[in-house]
Write a protein that holds these residues in place. Structure first.
Motif, PDB file in Angstrom:
ATOM      1  N   LEU A  47       0.727  -1.154  -0.002  1.00 47.02           N
ATOM      2  CA  LEU A  47       0.149   0.138   0.030  1.00 47.02           C
ATOM      3  C   LEU A  47       1.046   1.163   0.278  1.00 47.02           C
ATOM      4  CD1 LEU A  47      -2.991   1.098   0.353  1.00 47.02           C
ATOM      5  CD2 LEU A  47      -2.615   1.309   2.752  1.00 47.02           C
ATOM      6  N   GLN A  48       0.635   2.078  -0.989  1.00 46.46           N
ATOM      7  CA  GLN A  48       1.438   3.451  -1.115  1.00 46.46           C
ATOM      8  C   GLN A  48       0.773   4.611  -0.118  1.00 46.46           C
ATOM      9  OE1 GLN A  48       2.517   4.798  -5.083  1.00 46.46           O
ATOM     10  NE2 GLN A  48       1.654   6.771  -4.294  1.00 46.46           N
ATOM     11  N   ILE A  49       1.680   4.879   0.946  1.00 43.85           N
ATOM     12  CA  ILE A  49       1.245   5.820   1.589  1.00 43.85           C
ATOM     13  C   ILE A  49       1.675   7.270   1.267  1.00 43.85           C
ATOM     14  CG2 ILE A  49       1.499   6.883   4.066  1.00 43.85           C
ATOM     15  CD1 ILE A  49       0.162   4.136   3.816  1.00 43.85           C
ATOM     16  N   ASP A  50       0.707   8.101   0.985  1.00 41.65           N
ATOM     17  CA  ASP A  50       0.958   9.485   0.360  1.00 41.65           C
ATOM     18  C   ASP A  50       0.560  10.556   1.635  1.00 41.65           C
ATOM     19  OD1 ASP A  50       1.737   8.506  -2.041  1.00 41.65           O
ATOM     20  OD2 ASP A  50      -0.349   8.735  -2.743  1.00 41.65           O
ATOM     21  N   SER A  51       1.372  11.594   1.929  1.00 40.83           N
ATOM     22  CA  SER A  51       1.147  12.597   2.674  1.00 40.83           C
ATOM     23  C   SER A  51      -0.169  13.312   2.498  1.00 40.83           C
ATOM     24  CB  SER A  51       2.095  13.454   3.050  1.00 40.83           C
ATOM     25  OG  SER A  51       1.853  14.454   4.049  1.00 40.83           O
ATOM     26  N   PRO A  52      -0.976  13.370   3.435  1.00 41.84           N
ATOM     27  CA  PRO A  52      -2.273  14.491   3.251  1.00 41.84           C
ATOM     28  C   PRO A  52      -1.924  15.774   3.349  1.00 41.84           C
ATOM     29  CG  PRO A  52      -2.449  13.510   5.312  1.00 41.84           C
ATOM     30  CD  PRO A  52      -1.348  12.568   4.662  1.00 41.84           C
ATOM     31  N   SER A  53      -0.622  16.000   4.073  1.00 37.71           N
ATOM     32  CA  SER A  53      -0.363  17.308   4.272  1.00 37.71           C
ATOM     33  C   SER A  53       0.430  17.942   2.997  1.00 37.71           C
ATOM     34  CB  SER A  53       0.573  17.568   5.486  1.00 37.71           C
ATOM     35  OG  SER A  53       0.127  17.144   6.504  1.00 37.71           O
ATOM     36  N   THR A  54       1.351  17.050   2.398  1.00 38.23           N
ATOM     37  CA  THR A  54       2.111  17.561   1.499  1.00 38.23           C
ATOM     38  C   THR A  54       1.758  17.021   0.109  1.00 38.23           C
ATOM     39  OG1 THR A  54       3.957  16.056   1.648  1.00 38.23           O
ATOM     40  CG2 THR A  54       3.906  18.020   3.051  1.00 38.23           C
ATOM     41  N   GLY A  55       1.360  15.778  -0.020  1.00 42.66           N
ATOM     42  CA  GLY A  55       1.220  15.196  -1.229  1.00 42.66           C
ATOM     43  C   GLY A  55       2.124  14.180  -1.607  1.00 42.66           C
ATOM     44  N   GLU A 108      11.682  12.995  15.411  1.00 46.78           N
ATOM     45  CA  GLU A 108      11.491  12.222  14.375  1.00 46.78           C
ATOM     46  C   GLU A 108      10.113  11.579  14.360  1.00 46.78           C
ATOM     47  OE1 GLU A 108      12.818   7.620  12.953  1.00 46.78           O
ATOM     48  OE2 GLU A 108      14.101   8.975  14.278  1.00 46.78           O
ATOM     49  N   LEU A 109       9.581  11.276  15.394  1.00 49.48           N
ATOM     50  CA  LEU A 109       8.037  10.753  15.616  1.00 49.48           C
ATOM     51  C   LEU A 109       7.183  11.933  15.220  1.00 49.48           C
ATOM     52  CD1 LEU A 109       8.449   8.438  18.796  1.00 49.48           C
ATOM     53  CD2 LEU A 109       8.233   7.626  16.318  1.00 49.48           C
ATOM     54  N   ALA A 110       7.207  12.814  15.588  1.00 52.69           N
ATOM     55  CA  ALA A 110       6.404  14.200  15.502  1.00 52.69           C
ATOM     56  C   ALA A 110       6.266  14.417  13.804  1.00 52.69           C
ATOM     57  CB  ALA A 110       6.866  15.371  16.059  1.00 52.69           C
ATOM     58  N   ARG A 111       7.398  14.498  13.193  1.00 55.91           N
ATOM     59  CA  ARG A 111       7.714  14.763  11.966  1.00 55.91           C
ATOM     60  C   ARG A 111       6.774  13.717  11.019  1.00 55.91           C
ATOM     61  NH1 ARG A 111      10.781  17.495   8.367  1.00 55.91           N
ATOM     62  NH2 ARG A 111      10.743  16.640   6.146  1.00 55.91           N
ATOM     63  N   LEU A 112       7.068  12.497  11.381  1.00 53.50           N
ATOM     64  CA  LEU A 112       6.225  11.357  10.865  1.00 53.50           C
ATOM     65  C   LEU A 112       4.763  11.486  10.987  1.00 53.50           C
ATOM     66  CD1 LEU A 112       6.433   9.077   8.893  1.00 53.50           C
ATOM     67  CD2 LEU A 112       6.855   7.619  10.931  1.00 53.50           C
ATOM     68  N   VAL A 113       4.369  11.791  12.366  1.00 49.48           N
ATOM     69  CA  VAL A 113       2.892  12.065  12.508  1.00 49.48           C
ATOM     70  C   VAL A 113       2.357  13.312  11.488  1.00 49.48           C
ATOM     71  CG1 VAL A 113       1.197  12.771  14.115  1.00 49.48           C
ATOM     72  CG2 VAL A 113       2.782  11.126  14.807  1.00 49.48           C
ATOM     73  N   CYS A 114       3.208  14.338  11.485  1.00 51.66           N
ATOM     74  CA  CYS A 114       2.636  15.573  10.677  1.00 51.66           C
ATOM     75  C   CYS A 114       2.493  15.077   9.427  1.00 51.66           C
ATOM     76  CB  CYS A 114       3.828  16.609  10.919  1.00 51.66           C
ATOM     77  SG  CYS A 114       3.384  17.709  10.010  1.00 51.66           S
ATOM     78  N   LEU A 115       3.493  14.272   8.884  1.00 54.36           N
ATOM     79  CA  LEU A 115       3.372  13.946   7.373  1.00 54.36           C
ATOM     80  C   LEU A 115       2.367  12.961   7.170  1.00 54.36           C
ATOM     81  CD1 LEU A 115       7.037  14.055   6.552  1.00 54.36           C
ATOM     82  CD2 LEU A 115       5.457  15.867   5.632  1.00 54.36           C
ATOM     83  N   GLU A 116       2.360  12.003   7.812  1.00 58.86           N
ATOM     84  CA  GLU A 116       1.474  10.878   7.786  1.00 58.86           C
ATOM     85  C   GLU A 116      -0.156  11.048   7.796  1.00 58.86           C
ATOM     86  OE1 GLU A 116       1.875   5.912   7.616  1.00 58.86           O
ATOM     87  OE2 GLU A 116       2.257   6.938   9.611  1.00 58.86           O
ATOM     88  N   ALA A 203      -4.595   1.264  11.604  1.00 58.31           N
ATOM     89  CA  ALA A 203      -5.039   1.703  10.381  1.00 58.31           C
ATOM     90  C   ALA A 203      -4.089   1.873   9.369  1.00 58.31           C
ATOM     91  CB  ALA A 203      -5.716   3.321  10.735  1.00 58.31           C
ATOM     92  N   PRO A 204      -4.274   1.484   8.127  1.00 56.48           N
ATOM     93  CA  PRO A 204      -3.415   1.258   7.113  1.00 56.48           C
ATOM     94  C   PRO A 204      -2.956   2.530   6.698  1.00 56.48           C
ATOM     95  CG  PRO A 204      -5.414  -0.132   6.401  1.00 56.48           C
ATOM     96  CD  PRO A 204      -5.947   0.771   7.861  1.00 56.48           C
ATOM     97  N   SER A 205      -3.637   3.623   6.737  1.00 59.39           N
ATOM     98  CA  SER A 205      -3.047   5.039   6.283  1.00 59.39           C
ATOM     99  C   SER A 205      -2.036   5.710   7.150  1.00 59.39           C
ATOM    100  CB  SER A 205      -4.500   5.860   5.867  1.00 59.39           C
ATOM    101  OG  SER A 205      -5.082   6.474   7.301  1.00 59.39           O
ATOM    102  N   THR A 206      -2.061   5.220   8.353  1.00 62.28           N
ATOM    103  CA  THR A 206      -1.006   5.756   9.265  1.00 62.28           C
ATOM    104  C   THR A 206      -0.172   4.643  10.030  1.00 62.28           C
ATOM    105  OG1 THR A 206      -2.721   5.694  11.001  1.00 62.28           O
ATOM    106  CG2 THR A 206      -2.294   7.761   9.953  1.00 62.28           C
ATOM    107  N   SER A 207       0.066   3.544   8.868  1.00 65.55           N
ATOM    108  CA  SER A 207       0.830   2.347   9.627  1.00 65.55           C
ATOM    109  C   SER A 207       2.554   2.623   9.953  1.00 65.55           C
ATOM    110  CB  SER A 207       0.661   1.128   8.767  1.00 65.55           C
ATOM    111  OG  SER A 207      -0.592   0.659   8.858  1.00 65.55           O
ATOM    112  N   LEU A 208       2.824   3.570   8.964  1.00 65.24           N
ATOM    113  CA  LEU A 208       4.452   3.955   9.189  1.00 65.24           C
ATOM    114  C   LEU A 208       4.520   4.416  10.437  1.00 65.24           C
ATOM    115  CD1 LEU A 208       5.145   5.687   5.706  1.00 65.24           C
ATOM    116  CD2 LEU A 208       5.575   3.237   6.389  1.00 65.24           C
ATOM    117  N   ILE A 209       3.891   5.207  11.084  1.00 68.14           N
ATOM    118  CA  ILE A 209       4.223   5.875  12.462  1.00 68.14           C
ATOM    119  C   ILE A 209       3.995   4.616  13.513  1.00 68.14           C
ATOM    120  CG2 ILE A 209       1.831   6.334  12.954  1.00 68.14           C
ATOM    121  CD1 ILE A 209       5.019   8.022  14.086  1.00 68.14           C
ATOM    122  N   ALA A 210       3.195   3.585  13.263  1.00 66.04           N
ATOM    123  CA  ALA A 210       3.061   2.439  14.007  1.00 66.04           C
ATOM    124  C   ALA A 210       4.372   1.658  13.898  1.00 66.04           C
ATOM    125  CB  ALA A 210       2.058   1.531  13.466  1.00 66.04           C
TER     126      ALA A 210
END
Length: 509
Positions: A47-55, A108-116, A203-210
């Motif tokens: 599954l491709q994860i695209d940032s809702p913040s930046t695209g 690092e975690l906050a940055r990933l939460v922000c983007l993902e 949730a799949p759309s935020t699995s990178l932070i997991a």
């Protein structure tokens, strides 16, 4: 690399998210953590994860199958004895080390939460990291001082006690709106403190932070197999975790529809379900209107409205309606969207296309019913993606409006007017949800009058509906669509334990 799009029927969580057969090697790849190994799911799809913040494309997750869940359950069973026999204070120390590890990787975690997920870095993502660490610290402290009982009995030759034991293997399914803090506060911290093992499906759309959180847990010395991470579609891997005979209890936070399905599929197992909310905020005629408008606006637009306890509908006494709406407009005008790493940014996008579609459907329904869109109402222009929604205020709604009856989960403030207390309570009861509510009044009598009559789990007086501290019990009222059980402090710990009774006959008596 070929790309196909998942159909709605194949899994609503993946709707509109691209599936690839081979991800590029230069992006982050999220895989399962099962037992002692990092390993990709066996579906062969990503599954491709695209940032809702930046695209931008952030990475991919390897989608799992039901067989992967079975392996995770087996690993959790293999680890049960070790964590259950570990002393309470030793488990508390482990939780504290995990909190330290989360804080050490905070930026690092906050940055990933922000983007993902989409939260602004400074105003919200950093706070979520702090909440994740707090989840483990609170569980550690509260478990150390959680007492059980000695029971007086009629037979003088006997003694009776109760004590707590872990339930076993917990199936935990978590949402995308708070993908880091919520799992730690509600489930992972308490599960570890109480000596349970876990099969965790985020949730799949935020699995990178997991995946990043799992790395922190491992760095802190989490024993292999105690928490197992399985990535994939909830309709497949989440369902398998719920129905698998090797899981003993289920924890879930998410939509009411999914929660109802989990309740059916997991029937017979202990369930801890926090589901949807559409709780009313009631502004009475004697309220401090300016304060109410400021707090209600914060409750509407925090996390772009994507909070189960967000201020979803506002019932305002007609005598203060116009003044209140004017104050709400000022709050909406102060919201700033833009660069997610700019300290001035206060609101981000909604997380995914389904969230956007739902809000737009509710807005179209309101307009069709002749409601007045006072401010906003559409996709914000000039943003990096089309998931940014203008802070929106709608008045002139009827009780039949979807904005009143359903959970919108977006940055919208729907306002309905009432004339009497009875009418306010009738409007409050016109939606089937019962998670949280708020009442603004300067009368202690009115505060109790409404608190005792509203069918919700928590009522905040002169405070926004989403105010909560992690040790306070929260959950849906019986008979509503908002869940089962209570999260918060010792209440979560008790939900994750079996209360065992022991009686002893004394030979000397």
């Amino acid at each position: 690399m070929t790309v196909q799009f998942q159909s709605f029927r194949e899994g609503p969580h993946l709707r509109g998210m691209p599936i690839v057969d081979q991800p590029p090697g230069d992006l982050r790849l999220g895989v399962n953590r099962i037992g002692a190994a990092w390993r990709p799911g066996t579906s062969g799809r990503f599954l491709q994860i695209d940032s809702p913040s930046t695209g931008e494309t952030l990475g991919h997750i390897a989608l799992s199958t039901r067989a992967d869940v079975g392996d995770a359950v087996a690993a959790a069973h293999a680890a049960r004895e070790k964590i259950a026999r570990m002393g309470v204070f030793e488990r508390a120390q482990l939780c504290m080390r995990i909190a330290d590890a989360i804080e050490a990787k905070g930026e690092e975690l906050a940055r990933l939460v922000c983007l993902e997920q989409g939260k602004p870095f400074h105003s919200e993502a950093k706070g979520e990291v702090a909440g994740a660490a707090l989840g483990f610290r609170n569980a550690a402290e509260q478990m150390k001082w959680l007492e059980t009982a000695y029971f007086p009995v009629a037979d003088a030759g006997k003694r009776a006690f109760s004590f707590l034991q872990p339930k076993g293997v917990l199936a935990i399914i978590t949402p995308w709106n708070f993908p880091l803090a919520l799992p730690c506060l509600y489930y992972l911290g308490p599960a570890l403190a109480t000596g349970n093992t876990v099969v965790w499906v985020p949730a799949p759309s935020t699995s990178l932070i997991a995946v990043a959180l799992m790395e922190c847990l491992i760095d802190a010395g989490l024993p292999d197999g105690v928490i197992n991470l399985v990535l994939g579609d909830g309709a497949e891997v989440g369902d398998e975790a719920v129905i698998h005979p090797g899981t003993h209890a289920v924890g879930f936070t998410g939509s009411s529809a999914t929660g109802a399905a989990i309740a059916r599929r997991g029937a017979g197992k202990p369930l801890l379900l926090e589901m949807g909310g559409n709780g009313p905020t009631i502004v009475l005629s004697d309220a401090d209107v300016d304060r109410a408008a400021a707090l209600v606006g914060a409750g509407c637009f925090a996390n772009a409205g994507q909070i189960c306890t967000a201020t979803e509908r506002i019932l305002v006494h007609r005598s203060v309606h116009d003044r209140f709406v004017d104050g709400l407009v000022r709050v909406a005008e102060a919201v700033r969207m833009g660069d997610p790493f700019d300290p001035a940014t206060t609101m981000g996008p909604v997380n995914n296309a389904m969230a956007l579609d739902k809000m737009m459907e509710h807005m179209e329904d309101a307009v069709a019913r002749k409601a007045q869109v006072v401010r906003g109402g559409g996709i914000a222009p000039g943003m990096a993606t089309n998931l940014y929604i203008e802070p929106t205020i709608v008045t002139g709604l009827t009780r039949e409006s979807l904005l009143n009856k359903e959970e919108t989960f977006g940055p919208v403030a729907p306002v309905l007017a009432f004339d009497t207390d009875a009418e306010a309570l009738e409007l409050a009861a016109s939606s089937p949800y019962g998670l949280s509510a708020a009442v603004f009044t300067q009368s202690i009598d009115q505060a109790f009058y409404f608190t005792e009559r509203l069918r919700v789990g928590i009522v905040n007086v002169n405070e926004k509906s989403c105010y909560w501290e992690p040790h306070i019990p929260a959950g849906g009222a019986a008979g509503s669509n908002s869940g089962l059980g209570r999260t918060g402090g010792r209440h979560t710990l008790m939900e994750m334990c079996d209360l065992k009774t022991m009686t002893i006959t004394l030979a000397s008596r």
